[in-house]
Design a protein around this motif. Structure first.
Motif, PDB file in Angstrom:
ATOM      1  N   LEU A  67       0.841  -1.193   0.000  1.00  0.00           N
ATOM      2  CA  LEU A  67       0.000   0.000   0.000  1.00  0.00           C
ATOM      3  C   LEU A  67       0.880   1.248   0.000  1.00  0.00           C
ATOM      4  CD1 LEU A  67      -2.736  -1.008   2.592  1.00  0.00           C
ATOM      5  CD2 LEU A  67      -2.770  -1.266   0.118  1.00  0.00           C
ATOM      6  N   ASP A  68       2.060   1.127   0.613  1.00  0.00           N
ATOM      7  CA  ASP A  68       3.017   2.232   0.635  1.00  0.00           C
ATOM      8  C   ASP A  68       4.377   1.602   0.875  1.00  0.00           C
ATOM      9  OD1 ASP A  68       2.861   5.542   2.241  1.00  0.00           O
ATOM     10  OD2 ASP A  68       4.068   4.752   0.607  1.00  0.00           O
ATOM     11  N   ASP A  69       5.423   2.409   0.967  1.00  0.00           N
ATOM     12  CA  ASP A  69       6.767   1.851   1.150  1.00  0.00           C
ATOM     13  C   ASP A  69       6.874   1.026   2.423  1.00  0.00           C
ATOM     14  OD1 ASP A  69       8.153   4.910  -0.137  1.00  0.00           O
ATOM     15  OD2 ASP A  69       7.701   3.031  -1.152  1.00  0.00           O
ATOM     16  N   HIS A  87      -6.976   0.095  -3.914  1.00  0.00           N
ATOM     17  CA  HIS A  87      -6.805   1.342  -4.651  1.00  0.00           C
ATOM     18  C   HIS A  87      -7.101   2.523  -3.741  1.00  0.00           C
ATOM     19  CE1 HIS A  87      -6.621   3.606  -8.441  1.00  0.00           C
ATOM     20  NE2 HIS A  87      -7.580   4.353  -7.923  1.00  0.00           N
ATOM     21  N   ARG A  90      -4.338   2.980  -1.146  1.00  0.00           N
ATOM     22  CA  ARG A  90      -3.113   3.557  -1.697  1.00  0.00           C
ATOM     23  C   ARG A  90      -3.243   5.060  -1.869  1.00  0.00           C
ATOM     24  NH1 ARG A  90      -2.265  -1.378  -5.894  1.00  0.00           N
ATOM     25  NH2 ARG A  90      -0.685  -2.490  -4.716  1.00  0.00           N
ATOM     26  N   ILE A  91      -4.400   5.478  -2.351  1.00  0.00           N
ATOM     27  CA  ILE A  91      -4.622   6.919  -2.503  1.00  0.00           C
ATOM     28  C   ILE A  91      -4.543   7.595  -1.140  1.00  0.00           C
ATOM     29  CG2 ILE A  91      -6.345   8.659  -3.113  1.00  0.00           C
ATOM     30  CD1 ILE A  91      -7.299   6.796  -5.314  1.00  0.00           C
ATOM     31  N   GLN A  94      -0.972   8.188   0.173  1.00  0.00           N
ATOM     32  CA  GLN A  94      -0.280   9.343  -0.424  1.00  0.00           C
ATOM     33  C   GLN A  94      -0.925  10.640   0.018  1.00  0.00           C
ATOM     34  OE1 GLN A  94       2.619   9.060  -1.914  1.00  0.00           O
ATOM     35  NE2 GLN A  94       2.367   6.888  -1.536  1.00  0.00           N
ATOM     36  N   ARG A  97       0.374  11.559   3.337  1.00  0.00           N
ATOM     37  CA  ARG A  97       1.728  12.104   3.220  1.00  0.00           C
ATOM     38  C   ARG A  97       1.691  13.547   2.725  1.00  0.00           C
ATOM     39  NH1 ARG A  97       6.554   8.726   2.753  1.00  0.00           N
ATOM     40  NH2 ARG A  97       5.995   6.518   2.909  1.00  0.00           N
ATOM     41  N   LEU A  98       0.796  13.829   1.796  1.00  0.00           N
ATOM     42  CA  LEU A  98       0.720  15.173   1.229  1.00  0.00           C
ATOM     43  C   LEU A  98       0.237  16.167   2.266  1.00  0.00           C
ATOM     44  CD1 LEU A  98       0.927  16.897  -1.349  1.00  0.00           C
ATOM     45  CD2 LEU A  98      -1.438  16.328  -1.827  1.00  0.00           C
ATOM     46  N   GLU A 101       2.713  15.456   5.848  1.00  0.00           N
ATOM     47  CA  GLU A 101       4.155  15.257   5.693  1.00  0.00           C
ATOM     48  C   GLU A 101       4.678  14.045   6.442  1.00  0.00           C
ATOM     49  OE1 GLU A 101       5.531  17.783   2.969  1.00  0.00           O
ATOM     50  OE2 GLU A 101       7.080  17.131   4.348  1.00  0.00           O
TER      51      GLU A 101
ATOM     52  N   GLU B  60       4.622  19.474  -4.411  1.00  0.00           N
ATOM     53  CA  GLU B  60       4.283  18.340  -3.527  1.00  0.00           C
ATOM     54  C   GLU B  60       3.131  17.531  -4.112  1.00  0.00           C
ATOM     55  OE1 GLU B  60       3.642  19.611   0.460  1.00  0.00           O
ATOM     56  OE2 GLU B  60       5.795  19.698   0.872  1.00  0.00           O
ATOM     57  N   LYS B  64       3.549  13.575  -4.970  1.00  0.00           N
ATOM     58  CA  LYS B  64       2.761  12.511  -4.328  1.00  0.00           C
ATOM     59  C   LYS B  64       1.965  11.725  -5.355  1.00  0.00           C
ATOM     60  CE  LYS B  64       4.032  13.113  -0.127  1.00  0.00           C
ATOM     61  NZ  LYS B  64       5.254  13.843  -0.402  1.00  0.00           N
ATOM     62  N   GLN B  67       4.226   9.224  -6.883  1.00  0.00           N
ATOM     63  CA  GLN B  67       4.386   8.103  -5.942  1.00  0.00           C
ATOM     64  C   GLN B  67       3.173   7.189  -5.977  1.00  0.00           C
ATOM     65  OE1 GLN B  67       7.768   8.140  -5.355  1.00  0.00           O
ATOM     66  NE2 GLN B  67       7.067   7.236  -3.484  1.00  0.00           N
ATOM     67  N   LEU B  68       1.979   7.781  -6.061  1.00  0.00           N
ATOM     68  CA  LEU B  68       0.744   6.994  -6.100  1.00  0.00           C
ATOM     69  C   LEU B  68       0.727   6.100  -7.323  1.00  0.00           C
ATOM     70  CD1 LEU B  68      -2.055   6.462  -4.864  1.00  0.00           C
ATOM     71  CD2 LEU B  68      -2.930   8.310  -6.245  1.00  0.00           C
ATOM     72  N   LYS B  70       3.251   4.904  -8.802  1.00  0.00           N
ATOM     73  CA  LYS B  70       4.200   3.806  -8.547  1.00  0.00           C
ATOM     74  C   LYS B  70       3.571   2.733  -7.662  1.00  0.00           C
ATOM     75  CE  LYS B  70       7.845   3.355  -5.505  1.00  0.00           C
ATOM     76  NZ  LYS B  70       8.888   3.959  -4.712  1.00  0.00           N
ATOM     77  N   MET B  71       2.789   3.152  -6.673  1.00  0.00           N
ATOM     78  CA  MET B  71       2.152   2.184  -5.767  1.00  0.00           C
ATOM     79  C   MET B  71       1.101   1.373  -6.486  1.00  0.00           C
ATOM     80  SD  MET B  71       3.419   2.203  -2.866  1.00  0.00           S
ATOM     81  CE  MET B  71       4.910   3.062  -2.560  1.00  0.00           C
ATOM     82  N   ILE B  72       0.320   2.046  -7.339  1.00  0.00           N
ATOM     83  CA  ILE B  72      -0.787   1.356  -8.001  1.00  0.00           C
ATOM     84  C   ILE B  72      -0.270   0.456  -9.107  1.00  0.00           C
ATOM     85  CG2 ILE B  72      -2.776   1.721  -9.492  1.00  0.00           C
ATOM     86  CD1 ILE B  72      -3.369   4.233  -7.907  1.00  0.00           C
TER      87      ILE B  72
END
Lengths: 271, 177
Positions: A67-69, A87, A90-91, A94, A97-98, A101, B60, B64, B67-68, B70-72
């Motif tokens: 789902l993330d790193d 899906h 995963r959104i 991110q 994070r946006l 931070e 930013e 992001k 990155q998304l 890349k994840m998907i």
């Protein structure tokens, strides 16, 4: 306005149950088994790899996904529902994070997935998601976590858990076999996950898929030969255990012995 | 629109340089350690200058979303793909309620085997125009960098030659590196 679904599908029964949610949980029980184990410095996910059709490409069946790193997920149940949920998760990873931070904590993203699953149990003509998930990873303070969600939208933290087909059997095995020593050792944690899976899956590296995540490292799927090495080690340990018990039995002069409580010497081959 | 950002394409690298000052009212230097470099992926980065708030917000947001992807999809976007995605976002937001006053330089090294030119460099301005070139710049140094680049850039530049060119451009600006 026409088109608004006011008829809820998930409604209470007279004795206070949500049948649609329970039926969804039945759907989960039909899915192939997934096991998650948490160690001191590692988290392990193991899934049963169902046999694919002869002409089908094996690698397109993905039950463990990132789902993330720092977060990974395995599921049991409806694959299509899982894709949608993944899906959205995963959104959200991110998005988090946006906005702040910081990477998500495992609890946060599990709660997000569980909230989504719960939303679909309440009204608007939608059926619940037919899957349970195992979410693993490391929080940014370095602590490993394993969580599990189910179609009702509840989630709990676990040291080790199993979902899907024969999850109860596997969980009972894990309850007996999980020890502090295993928790401390990454090698033993991986072996425990494999042993638990082999309780209900036909023995063989092509029937299981194991993925491990160490702190600050991305998720790594074990190669076939690595898995085979672990299986060989487990089988040798089983043989030694069987030898030991046979000798103990002989020493007792052939008296009737109670059934063993350790790992089963032959993996039960249930279909 | 005074702060400068420069990109130079070499044989197998991209050189990205940025002015680390933030100035106001043409005379006040508010900050001398501004970071204008944003990582988009493991092999691609973006320099952004312009309105400070817009710069960070847009950069930013793009980062992001890359990155998304890349994840998907499990693969990293090439610099070419990143640049085109960014250009699209910029052009889309231009004719909407929220446009961004940010000039960008996107550069990176493509990990696609099929790409013949691996080192890729693009410039996107705040109106959503994108070009690919060997030397790109935004801000005040544009007047000097492009001229110096025309004269000194050659195929298969080494890192030393790239840094030498950068030094000349920066000297023209009267700044100290």
């Amino acid at each position: 306005m026409a088109g608004e679904y006011d008829t809820a599908i998930t409604v209470f029964s007279p004795d206070g149950r949500l049948f649609q949610v329970e039926y969804a949980q039945e759907a989960v029980k039909k899915g192939s088994t997934a096991v998650g184990v948490r160690g001191a410095n590692i988290v392990v996910l193991g899934v049963e790899k169902k046999a694919v059709a002869v002409l089908q490409e094996d690698r397109t069946v993905r039950k463990i996904c990132v789902l993330d790193d720092h977060v990974a997920m395995a599921f049991a149940g409806l694959t299509a529902d899982a894709r949608v949920l993944m899906h959205r998760a995963r959104i959200e990873c991110q998005s988090h994070r946006l906005n702040v931070e910081d990477p998500v904590t495992i609890e946060y993203i599990t709660r997000y997935i569980a909230d989504l699953q719960q939303k679909y149990t309440q009204g608007r003509g939608r059926r619940p998601f037919g899957l349970s998930t195992l979410v693993v990873g490391f929080d940014y303070d370095g602590i490993p976590r394993l969580y599990s969600t189910d179609p009702s939208g509840t989630y709990h933290e676990w040291k080790a858990n199993a979902i899907g087909r024969q999850a109860k059997t596997v969980r009972e095995y894990l309850e007996k076999a999980y020890t502090e020593q295993i928790y401390e050792s990454a090698h033993e944690t991986i072996k425990l996950c494999l042993r638990a899976l082999l309780e209900v899956v036909q023995s063989g590296s092509k029937n299981v898929e194991i993925a491990v995540m160490y702190r600050h490292k991305p998720l790594k799927t074990l190669q076939t030969d690595e898995v085979e090495k672990y299986i060989a080690e487990i089988e040798k340990e089983n043989e030694l255990e069987a030898e030991r018990k046979k000798q103990a039995k002989q020493q007792m002069g052939g008296q009737a012995q109670p059934t063993t409580t350790g790992p089963s010497t032959t993996a039960s081959k249930k279909e | 629109m005074v702060e400068s950002i420069i990109g130079i394409r070499g044989k197998d690298f991209i050189l990205l340089a940025q002015d680390a000052n933030t100035t106001k009212y043409g005379i006040l230097n508010m900050k001398f350690d501004t970071n204008r470099l944003f990582k988009l992926s493991e092999h691609c980065a973006m320099l952004a200058s312009g309105e400070p708030g817009d710069v960070v917000q847009f950069a930013e947001y793009v980062g992001k979303n890359i990155q998304l992807y890349k994840m998907i999809n499990g693969i990293e976007l090439s610099p070419y793909a990143c640049a085109n995605f960014t250009r699209h976002e910029m052009a889309y937001s231009l004719r909407s309620r929220n446009s961004y006053l940010a000039n960008l330089i996107i550069g990176g090294f493509s990990t696609n085997d099929s790409d013949q030119q691996k080192a890729q460099l693009f410039a996107i301005d705040y109106l959503g125009a994108m070009i690919s070139a060997n030397v790109v710049a935004h801000g005040f140094c544009q007047f000097f960098a492009l001229g110096v680049g025309d004269k000194l850039w050659k195929e298969n530049m080494t890192l030393e030659e790239g840094l030498h060119m950068l030094q000349i451009i920066v000297n023209e600006l009267g700044m100290f590196v």
